[in-house]
Every structure is written in C-alpha cells, then in structure tokens.
Enzyme design. Structure first.
Site, PDB file in Angstrom:
ATOM      1  N   HIS A   1       2.081  -7.538 -11.375  1.00 51.12           N
ATOM      2  CA  HIS A   1       2.103  -6.129 -10.947  1.00 51.12           C
ATOM      3  C   HIS A   1       2.265  -5.201 -12.146  1.00 51.12           C
ATOM      4  CE1 HIS A   1       2.724  -7.823  -6.972  1.00 51.12           C
ATOM      5  NE2 HIS A   1       2.847  -6.647  -6.411  1.00 51.12           N
TER       6      HIS A   1
ATOM      7  N   GLU B   1      -8.664  -7.599   0.733  1.00 49.59           N
ATOM      8  CA  GLU B   1      -9.338  -6.745  -0.250  1.00 49.59           C
ATOM      9  C   GLU B   1     -10.847  -6.953  -0.270  1.00 49.59           C
ATOM     10  OE1 GLU B   1      -6.457  -8.218  -0.762  1.00 49.59           O
ATOM     11  OE2 GLU B   1      -5.094  -6.575  -1.236  1.00 49.59           O
TER      12      GLU B   1
END
Ligand SMILES: Cc1ncc(C[n+]2csc(CCOP(=O)(O)OP(=O)(O)O)c2C)c(N)n1
Lengths: 335, 316
Positions: free
Chosen positions: A139, A70
């Site tokens: 998540h 990322e």
C-alpha cells in the site's frame, strides 16, 4: 462535505484537496449525462476517504458501489466507453490496479488504435498512491512509471486542490483514457480557495512553482511540497532553484523543461517512486537527447530501489524528505 | 457437557481479543501507526482451526490476520513488536500489522491484496505433493474476496488438480463499508463450491467446536487426497474495518444480534450451562489481559527497527 455544486459563474470556494475532487466529480456528473461513477465503497459509504460523499444521493444509480473486482471494474469501463458512456472509475489504491493490469494495458490503451479511431474509450481512472506512515509494502508504491510506459494512456498527478479539480475535469472531458493519480495524504490537506466552474482545460502543461537560475528541478505529486521546502531553505544559502511541477506526465511538457534546463544549466528530477526505471530517467533522457549543455551531470532523486517497509523508522531512512533533498541538491551543485 | 474444552476455547478467544484490544490502545496512543485491521469478534474461527493445523501445513491469511498468527503459535511479544515497528518484531519491522509472516510457525503470512493468498496456497499444496509431506494449505479470506478473480482461479486450479487446499471464507457480512449481500447474486457463498466440483458448506464460525469438527473434515479430505473444500464460516467483526473507521453503516438490529452470537458470549453461555463457576470463566479474560499487557510492555521497550538495515534482504 461542504457544498461542492457548481454555480452559474466560476467562483472560488474554500475546499480541501479531497473536496476539490468531489467538486470535479459533481461538475462532471452534472454537466455530462453520459458519465458513470463507480468503484469499491464509493457510493453509499462515500468512499474510504470520504471523497465521493453525497454523489450517490444526488446522482442516483449513475453512481454505484462494486464488488472487489478490479478486472470487472476496469473492463466494464472499457466496454461502457466503447458504447458511448463516459465512465469514471476508482481503483482505491494504485497497488490494486495490478490485479487488473490487462484491462488497462492490453485493452483500454488499444481501443482507439486498433480500430483506427472507430472506437474510443474515454475512461477516467481515479486512483491514489504514495507512502504514508505505517502503510505496508503493498500500500505504499508509486507506480506512475508503469503506466507512463503505455502509449495511448494519459497520466496526471495533481498536488494542489486546484489541480485536483482542474485535472480531473480535464480528464473526464478528454476523449482519451486518462489515469488521475491522487495522493491520500493530501485529501484532508489545508483548505484553500479553489476556483470551480472555470473553462475546461486540455491535458498538458506544467506549473512553475518557483523561478530560479542555478538549477531546474522537475517534480510531481506530493514530492512537490518537499522540493519547495528544500528550495526555500537553499534560497537562504544563495542557491536559486527553479521548481517545475509537471502535473501532466503524459502529455509531457518536454519543450518547457528543455528551455528551463538550457537557461539554468543544471537538471534534477525528484519523485516519490523508486529511482530505477522511474519517469525521472525519461526526463533526463529527453533533455540529454536535445543536447542541452549541462554544467553538472543530471541528478535523480527518489525512493531507493527497495521494497517499502512498514516501520516508520525504516521508511524514514528511505524516502527523501525536505532536508535530504536540500542536502543532495547542495552536494550536487557543489561538485 | 464437560466444560474443559469450551474453557480452553474461551481462554484462546480471550488471548486473541486481549491482544487486539491492546493493539487498538497502542494505535490510538500513537505508539503504532498506519492502518490496522482488527478481527475482534471473529476469533472463533481461528480458535477452532488452530488444533487442525499440522506440522507441515501452511496458513495464508489476510491483513485481518493477527489471530491467525496467534493460532499458529507465534509469541504475542514478537507480534506486538512487529506492529510497533520494533527491531525485535517477527519481521524486524518490514511487515507491520498487515504483513505479519512467520513461516517457522506455519504462518505463511498475511496479505494486503484481497484474494492474493488463495493462488499462493495452491502452490504450497502443490509443493507438498512433491516434497513427501502430507501438507494441507489453508487459505483464509473474507466474503468480499470471493469476488476477486484470483480466488476464482485458485478454486478451479485446486479442484482441477485435486490439491489439498482448504478455502476458508470468514463471512463477516461486510467488505470494508459495503454489505456482501448487495455485491453478489447468490449470498450463500459456499454454494459456489459445487460449480468448481468441490464440497462446500456454511458453518457457525463463532463456535470453535463446530469449526473444529467441520473444518476438520475438510482438512481430513484434503490430507487423504480428496482435494479442496470451500468452508464459509459465518462470523462478525464487532469493530470497524480498520482502527479509525467510524463504522456507521451497520443495519438495524445487527449489533444486538452480533453481541449475542459472538464467541465470548456463546462460550460463556456454554460454560454456564455446563456448571462452570463464573469466576473461573472470568479468569480466562484476566489471564489473557495480564499476558498481553506483559508482552506489549516488552515489545514497547525494544528499540525501533534500525534504519541502516532498511535496504537489506532485497536479493539473495
Ligand atoms: C485487490 C484489492 N482490492 C481492494 C482492496 C482494498 N480492500 C482492503 S480490505 C477490503 C475489503 C475486503 O473485504 P473482505 O474480503 O470481506 O474481508 P474483511 O476485510 O471483511 O476481512 C478492500 C476492498 C485490496 N486490499 N485489494
């Protein structure tokens, strides 16, 4: 994936939210040769939610898969944007942006400011968030407030398929960095007509989802559906809510919210993010700061301040659904 | 070759596989919800490693960690219950499939952020240096995690301070839906070890015997103060990335090769060569399925996690 190409004239197509995102990306790639589209699993596989299907095939190496890196995804987007490209990058879950927060906060948001506008970084970051049954603690978070604390970064959160299209097109066209926070539970959501190819909007504005006179309820993202369901139920009891969906959180439509709250004399903010430090606090502060006279103290609803558990029975007790929203609003207006 | 060790290995492989196949049934039936990642096909690594994990050691796994929890000795019943969101789950329903945590069993947990366990394992090793134990920290992650900044930082950190960390990369050649060899300049991932100044090697992760032997060396080096090692265990997942993955990205010939290499096939061949009768071999699967059917039935009968407890355990 249905045909999401743009016709010469604006036209409506039956698309899901996810397909509307695809259509927006297709339009941007088509109309702007300076765009690049990349992220994990987005090209050959077409995305873990299938949202970017077909774009690699049609736009070649401007669309590519990346390593699970990322920092490199976001950092390279900053650099490519400085040098004239218009990158659209995907961070698969907002939770994963945290491993590369530096590139957003210290880097991306500073580019224009510290160079006195000599450099710009028109990066669009697409991500998605929210809780869904059985999702684990890493998540499930709704993190928009973290990004809204960062001046220099635009933030929007589409809920309808039309907005998923319009906001993304506006984000890519904007010369500022924009974070578009989608919601994975909406990707397959009910097909409806989506007007493609309309004029490019500028960031900002809100959606009046329901007019009403007893209280102003500001909400965004997937929470909008729960608030509208609650409002419909309360209407039968004679409680009239004005529901404002603030699809853009930065820039934020403060004047419009103030005007509505002034009219109704009551303000509630409902978001999926947890309450403390949530953007709802900022909305309340802005209205209070304008000296709007309110009949009842403002109400903030969201996830309680806790981590998000995996078990559905535990989550059910935390996330306010339509009934819980209706109940809270009813009690609040009765006080 | 005497068949007793491969028979014990196959028994363990089947326990893990039967556990996960039962989880898959429960997920497809809707008893379990959410994203569940199975390691079916990769069991050889955890089976080989299980006897190396000492009493003070600490294991850090990923969301694909059911087998590692079993390797650490967690009772399947408590794992089923956790995955089913039951009050009797090992984490009372807070963790779920992707966040199983059982420190009492040396299992310091799964992690759903790719690569995040590696720096934490460095800390477990560091603690061992100060608490008088001979702790080795084992961090297990996938091939894709090798491209995550946190893993790079952890490897250098461990090497710089000669920390007793074993970096175990389970290379199943796929990171979600993307092939690892398209995402690196050097697909021999173990070769990176040299750049950090630590030993590294690639092993057959399907063979518990080889894992025991070579990973055992890494444990021994770490325990004796020799610092970290990177072990790349080659394996394959025979199923999708998560339950529901259409799994349409495989390369030609891959599935056939995988079916031949996977640990059940490998161990069955080995046992036949050693002259172990077929019904004894088949008995390992039967026993494992019986165990997991019984354990999952107990878990299913337990009550769901109590919503009234949802806010507990946030602060001391
Ligand atoms: C920081 C971060 N980025 C992305 C993801 C999404 N994600 C979950 S699993 C996965 C693939 C990981 O592949 P690999 O490391 O090879 O392990 P495997 O799943 O094959 O066991 C990705 C990209 C994540 N969980 N965390």
């Amino acid at each position: 994936m249905p045909d999401t190409s743009v016709a010469a004239r604006p036209e409506a197509r039956e698309l899901t939210y996810g397909e509307a995102v695809n259509a927006a990306l297709r339009r941007c790639l088509d109309e702007r040769p300076d765009t690049l589209l990349y992220g994990e699993d987005i090209a050959k596989p077409g995305g873990v939610f299938g949202v970017t299907r077909g774009l690699r095939r049609d736009f070649g190496d401007r669309v590519f898969d990346t390593p699970i890196s990322e920092s490199a995804i976001l950092g390279s987007a900053v650099g490519a944007a400085m040098l004239g490209r218009r990158p659209i990058v995907e961070i698969m879950w907002v939770d994963f942006s945290l491993v590369a927060f530096d590139q957003v906060v210290n880097q991306l948001a500073n580019v224009r400011y510290v160079s006195r506008g000599e450099l710009t970084a028109p990066v669009t970051i697409r991500t998605q968030q929210g809780s869904a049954p059985g999702a684990c603690a890493q998540h499930s978070q709704s993190l928009e407030a973290l990004f809204l604390h960062v001046p220099g970064l635009r933030v929007c959160m589409p809920w309808t398929a039309q907005d998923a299209y319009d906001l993304l097109v506006a984000a890519v066209a904007s010369d500022d960095p924009v974070l578009v926070i989608e919601n994975r539970t909406l990707y397959p959501a009910g097909k409806g007509p989506v007007a493609l190819g309309g004029p490019v909007q500028t960031p900002g504005g809100l959606r009046v989802r329901r007019e009403g006179s007893d209280a102003t309820v500001v909400t965004w993202g997937a929470m909008t559906a729960r608030v509208l369901a609650a409002a419909a139920g309360l209407a039968d009891e004679g409680i009239s809510l004005e529901v404002l969906e603030t699809v853009w959180l930065n820039p934020f439509p403060t004047d419009e919210i103030v005007a509505s709250a002034t009219r109704t004399g009551a303000l509630a903010v409902v978001h999926e993010a947890n309450v403390t430090g949530g953007f709802g606090a900022e909305v309340v502060a802005r209205v209070a700061g304008r000296g709007v006279p309110l009949r009842v103290p403002p109400l903030r609803l969201g996830l309680p301040d806790t981590r998000v558990p995996a078990a559905p029975s535990l989550v059910a007790g935390l996330l306010p659904g339509p009934d819980a929203v209706a109940g809270s609003v009813r009690d609040w207006l009765r006080t | 070759m005497d068949g007793s060790q491969p028979l014990a290995d196959l028994r363990q492989v089947w326990r893990m596989r039967a556990f996960e196949e039962r989880v898959r049934e429960l997920r497809l039936a809707g008893d379990a919800v959410g994203s569940i990642h199975l390691g079916i096909g990769q069991e050889g690594v955890a089976v080989g490693a299980s006897c190396l994990i000492g009493p003070d050691d600490a294991v850090f796994a990923t969301y694909r960690g059911h087998s590692w929890a079993i390797a650490c000795g967690v009772e399947p019943e408590k794992l089923f219950a956790e995955i089913l969101g039951r009050a009797t789950g090992i984490n009372g329903g807070r963790g779920g499939s992707a966040h199983l945590t059982a420190p009492g069993y040396r299992f310091f947990g799964e992690n759903s952020i790719v690569g995040a366990g590696a720096p934490i394992a460095c800390g477990a090793a560091l603690a061992g240096r100060h608490d008088g134990t001979d702790r080795v920290a084992l961090t297990v992650f996938g091939d894709g995690a090798m491209n995550q900044g946190a893993v790079h930082e952890a490897m250098n950190f461990a090497a710089a301070f000669s920390l007793p960390v074993v970096f175990l990369c389970e290379n199943n050649s796929w990171s979600e839906l993307t092939a690892i060899d398209e995402m690196v300049g050097e697909p021999q991932l173990w070769r990176r070890a040299a750049g950090y100044g630590m030993p590294g090697e690639r092993i057959d992760g399907n063979d518990p015997e080889q894992v025991r032997d070579r990973l055992g060396d890494a444990f021994e080096v770490a325990r004796e103060g020799g610092g970290p090692t990177l072990v790349e265990a080659m394996t394959q997942r025979l199923v999708g990335h998560y339950i529901g993955d259409a799994d349409q990205y495989r390369r030609p010939g891959e599935r056939e090769r995988d079916a031949e290499n996977e640990p059940v096939a490998l161990l069955t061949r080995r046992l036949r060569d050693a002259g172990v009768p077929d019904d004894e071999i088949a008995g390992t699967e039967r026993a494992a399925r019986e165990e997991m059917d019984a354990a999952s039935a107990v878990a299913l009968a337990a009550p769901p996690a109590d919503p009234a407890t949802a806010k507990e355990h946030l602060y001391a």
